[in-house]
Design a protein around this motif. Structure first.
Motif: not given
Length: 466
Positions: A266-270
């Motif tokens: 659901n998410s990824h912290e670039f």
């Protein structure tokens, strides 16, 4: 390919990351990078280095414009094959050392954007990637560069051996191109591995007209690596892993400690979410921006102190800067050396009260007053002033003939990620640069196109604006 390997995790990330993984912050920051890089490329195309890189291809393809498909900065009507367009545009981006800089140290956008602009024009019109695909691919390339640099503490400092964008930039270009061209996961892994065989350039060519080739080659060769992988070329799928006795990407860093690149559903912290970009206000090595701001501060103190700036009133100029041999140039003899000289940039700022593209012209380079100031410079390297774009500072001490000492200091220049350029400043820089090539209407259209990049149904429309 084993997904538990580092290389496998990178390949899986490239293949599986989706537009909804991009946060609003990442979209905003990456579009600022794209706009700035286009402007830098446009003005760079007017520079002799950009002209040299374009000349052989222009002569070859101008008489046969039907086969080449990709646009070239500042050469409306000229089309080149995608890898050559990427190369020429990449050289233009770095021809004046005006492009953005990240931490750990590299020039992230220039190695990515020209490849994507060229690749976006390759596919048949009905199947071209849209603007959101383009924005995602750009961020994939930026992310891969950042992750690779974080595998080495050596990479955090101003480089000594090789120019970082020639290494991580090539890998980022391959990753971004693989994403835009919709390669499968295994092909993404091969693209990275192929790119590793095409990466690297020595720092010996810094401060020469050959340095922009590093960016041109990075973006071109990364695109070519993705194209080769798409056509079935294979390479070592452990290239990013640290395998004893087998030199893969660890050949570039002595303290290489790789980690997988995970991607949640659901998410990824670039990394761009956590670490913004530095934009330059004048075309020179990033380290110069600290010393210029410190020099301008010292200049204001001197004018307040004496009523004017007269070089003869200064006895000694002391620069307190980090140790970095290739940007310590007491008497630069060319514009490229001047862009990499603490001494030149400090003294020019003291003399003129500003820095611009014109500061590095031959007429300004050998002025008598400038030579007079340069002869008074001494350089010191305080132990606490490390060659690291996140930690360094600059001090300019003016010791006057009467013994008075005036000191200017800069810890974070305007444009650094701790003091980001405002929207107005970024637009002013872009408009000034782009106006060397484009009309006002075309400039305004480009700004609107980048601002609404996610809504484009055909990402090649951005390249067609060039």
């Amino acid at each position: 390919m084993l997904l538990e390997t580092v290389t496998g995790s990178f390949a899986s990330f490239i293949y599986n990351v989706r537009p909804d993984h991009l946060s609003d912050v990442v979209r905003h920051r990456s579009k600022r990078m794209i706009l700035d890089n286009i402007g830098v490329g446009l003005v760079g195309s007017t520079h002799c280095t950009g002209f040299y890189s374009c000349c052989p291809w222009a002569e070859m393809y101008s008489s046969n414009p039907t086969s080449p498909v990709s646009s070239v900065y500042g050469r409306q009507g000229l089309k080149l094959p995608p890898p050559l367009a990427a190369f020429v545009n990449g050289v233009a981006v770095h021809s004046m050392d005006f492009d953005d800089t990240w931490h750990p140290a590299t020039h992230p956008s220039g190695a990515i954007l020209p490849a994507l602009l060229a690749a976006s024009q390759m596919a048949p019109a009905a199947s071209r990637p849209n603007g959101l695909d383009f924005l995602l691919a750009f961020n994939v390339g930026i992310e891969v560069q950042g992750r690779l640099m974080h595998f080495s503490s050596e990479a955090h400092n101003i480089p000594k051996r090789f120019h970082p964008p020639s290494v991580v930039g090539t890998m980022g270009s391959a990753a971004a191109s693989a994403k835009l061209l919709s390669l499968n996961a295994t092909q993404c892994g091969h693209a990275l591995a192929i790119a590793a065989s095409l990466a690297g350039a020595p720092m010996a060519n810094a401060a020469t007209s050959a340095k922009p080739l590093h960016i041109g080659n990075a973006t071109r060769l990364g695109l070519e690596a993705a194209l080769l992988a798409a056509r079935g070329m294979e390479a070592n799928l452990l290239v990013l892993d640290d395998i004893p006795g087998c030199a893969g990407f660890n050949a570039f860093y002595d303290d290489y400690k790789p980690r997988p690149l995970p991607l949640s559903t659901n998410s990824h912290e670039f990394l761009l979410e956590k670490q913004d970009i530095a934009f330059k206000s004048f075309p020179a090595h990033l380290g110069m921006h600290w010393v210029v701001e410190a020099a301008l501060s010292a200049r204001n103190l001197l004018i307040n102190h004496s009523g004017s700036l007269t070089p003869s009133t200064i006895h000694t100029i002391i620069l307190r800067v980090p140790i970095s041999k290739y940007i310590n140039r007491p008497f630069p003899e060319s514009e490229h050396e001047a862009r990499h000289s603490f001494q030149f940039n400090a003294c020019t700022a003291l003399l003129d009260g500003k820095m611009s593209i014109c500061s590095f012209s031959n007429d300004n380079l050998h002025r008598q007053e400038l030579m007079q100031l340069l002869s008074k410079v001494m350089v010191e390297h305080p132990k606490d002033n490390v060659a690291n774009f996140d930690k360094m500072y600059a001090e300019v001490n003016l010791i006057l003939q009467n013994g008075d000492i005036l000191t200017g200091r800069c810890d974070s220049f305007y444009g650094h990620w701790r003091r980001p350029l405002s929207r107005e400043s970024l637009l002013r820089k872009f408009q000034t640069n782009a106006s060397q090539v484009l009309s006002k209407d075309n400039i305004d259209h480009l700004v609107k196109t980048v601002d609404s990049l996610e809504t484009l149904t055909d990402s090649s429309l951005l390249a067609s604006c060039l």
